[in-house]
Design a protein around this motif. Structure first.
Motif, PDB file in Angstrom:
ATOM      1  N   UNK A 232       2.903  -1.390   3.689  1.00 40.79           N
ATOM      2  CA  UNK A 232       1.603  -0.836   4.091  1.00 40.79           C
ATOM      3  C   UNK A 232       1.763   0.534   4.744  1.00 40.79           C
ATOM      4  N   UNK A 233       2.707   0.648   5.655  1.00 44.79           N
ATOM      5  CA  UNK A 233       2.920   1.920   6.358  1.00 44.79           C
ATOM      6  C   UNK A 233       3.289   3.036   5.374  1.00 44.79           C
ATOM      7  N   UNK A 234       4.176   2.737   4.442  1.00 48.26           N
ATOM      8  CA  UNK A 234       4.573   3.730   3.439  1.00 48.26           C
ATOM      9  C   UNK A 234       3.396   4.111   2.553  1.00 48.26           C
ATOM     10  N   UNK A 235       2.629   3.117   2.124  1.00 52.38           N
ATOM     11  CA  UNK A 235       1.475   3.396   1.272  1.00 52.38           C
ATOM     12  C   UNK A 235       0.466   4.288   1.998  1.00 52.38           C
ATOM     13  N   UNK A 236       0.175   3.949   3.250  1.00 56.19           N
ATOM     14  CA  UNK A 236      -0.834   4.708   4.002  1.00 56.19           C
ATOM     15  C   UNK A 236      -0.365   6.112   4.360  1.00 56.19           C
ATOM     16  N   UNK A 237       0.951   6.332   4.431  1.00 55.06           N
ATOM     17  CA  UNK A 237       1.455   7.682   4.665  1.00 55.06           C
ATOM     18  C   UNK A 237       1.274   8.559   3.432  1.00 55.06           C
ATOM     19  N   UNK A 238       1.372   7.951   2.251  1.00 47.32           N
ATOM     20  CA  UNK A 238       1.280   8.712   1.004  1.00 47.32           C
ATOM     21  C   UNK A 238      -0.138   8.765   0.444  1.00 47.32           C
ATOM     22  N   UNK A 239      -0.921   7.718   0.703  1.00 45.30           N
ATOM     23  CA  UNK A 239      -2.243   7.595   0.102  1.00 45.30           C
ATOM     24  C   UNK A 239      -3.263   7.187   1.161  1.00 45.30           C
ATOM     25  N   UNK A 240      -4.499   7.150   0.786  1.00 44.51           N
ATOM     26  CA  UNK A 240      -5.567   6.745   1.697  1.00 44.51           C
ATOM     27  C   UNK A 240      -5.509   5.243   1.963  1.00 44.51           C
TER      28      UNK A 240
ATOM     29  N   UNK B 141       5.760 -10.844   7.219  1.00 44.31           N
ATOM     30  CA  UNK B 141       4.627  -9.988   7.600  1.00 44.31           C
ATOM     31  C   UNK B 141       5.133  -8.657   8.154  1.00 44.31           C
ATOM     32  N   UNK B 142       6.235  -8.694   8.893  1.00 43.35           N
ATOM     33  CA  UNK B 142       6.808  -7.466   9.423  1.00 43.35           C
ATOM     34  C   UNK B 142       7.241  -6.543   8.278  1.00 43.35           C
ATOM     35  N   UNK B 143       7.889  -7.080   7.270  1.00 41.56           N
ATOM     36  CA  UNK B 143       8.308  -6.272   6.113  1.00 41.56           C
ATOM     37  C   UNK B 143       7.091  -5.717   5.387  1.00 41.56           C
ATOM     38  N   UNK B 144       6.069  -6.536   5.244  1.00 37.37           N
ATOM     39  CA  UNK B 144       4.841  -6.080   4.595  1.00 37.37           C
ATOM     40  C   UNK B 144       4.242  -4.896   5.355  1.00 37.37           C
ATOM     41  N   UNK B 145       4.050  -5.054   6.648  1.00 41.71           N
ATOM     42  CA  UNK B 145       3.372  -4.021   7.439  1.00 41.71           C
ATOM     43  C   UNK B 145       4.210  -2.780   7.653  1.00 41.71           C
ATOM     44  N   UNK B 146       5.479  -2.957   8.004  1.00 43.74           N
ATOM     45  CA  UNK B 146       6.309  -1.805   8.373  1.00 43.74           C
ATOM     46  C   UNK B 146       6.883  -1.066   7.176  1.00 43.74           C
ATOM     47  N   UNK B 147       7.066  -1.744   6.062  1.00 48.02           N
ATOM     48  CA  UNK B 147       7.651  -1.081   4.895  1.00 48.02           C
ATOM     49  C   UNK B 147       6.578  -0.730   3.874  1.00 48.02           C
TER      50      UNK B 147
END
Length: 190
Positions: free
Chosen positions: A22-30, A14-20
């Protein structure tokens, strides 16, 4: 693109999912372009297909996080294969254990797969120390070893204790089992 995270260590998964991811996706996209799908619930696979196949004029990129893929019908395999080369859609498949042989394509390129086996021994100690430092905690190795002694490889419990310490508690007061016999003697005394 498909990412396949599997293994019994749900904390690091879950940490890898959220920190790598989801966080990367939300920085680049909505953030509106992401959704979670629990395939153990009725109708979720249909919602997943609809989500991935729908297009938006303002946000063509999608992130679908898929839980419990083992509970989906046989159509999931073909659906995932169709999405492997997508440039605008990312599907993350999360599961506690490696899926059956029919999903072995998730272990080969171009799919990115990562196994999360429980940590033990020096690897667990090093990981917990690193996490404590990231939380701004200065805890001793014996204190961390005591936590590991109480909680074994349960990272959720260990990290909860570290969060309590980060909130102002003391690690020495956490996680110790009470001494049973003096407690019984104190009750008997009256």
């Amino acid at each position: 693109m498909i990412l396949y995270f599997y293994g019994p260590d749900s904390y690091r998964r879950v940490q890898a999912l959220n920190e790598v991811v989801v966080k990367t996706f939300e920085q680049k996209h909505s953030a509106l372009g992401s959704a979670r799908f629990y395939l153990s619930e009725d109708g979720q696979f249909e919602k997943l297909k609809e989500f991935v196949r729908s297009t938006s004029l303002f946000n063509p990129n999608k992130l679908a996080i898929v839980y419990n893929p083992e509970d989906a019908d046989k159509e999931l395999k073909n659906f995932l294969k169709e999405q492997i080369d997508s440039k605008t859609r990312t599907i993350v498949v999360l599961t506690n254990k490696k899926l059956t042989k029919e999903f072995d394509f998730l272990l080969k390129s171009p799919v990115t797969s990562r196994e999360f086996e429980p940590l033990s021994g020096p690897d667990l100690l090093k990981y917990v120390l690193t996490q404590a430092k990231q939380k701004g905690l200065n805890v001793s190795i014996p204190s961390i070893q005591e936590l590991i002694g109480v909680y074994s490889d349960d990272l959720w419990a260990i990290m909860t204790e570290l969060e309590k310490v980060a909130s102002g508690g003391a690690i020495e007061d956490r996680g110790r089992a009470p001494d049973f016999f003096p407690l019984v003697q104190s009750l008997k005394g009256g």
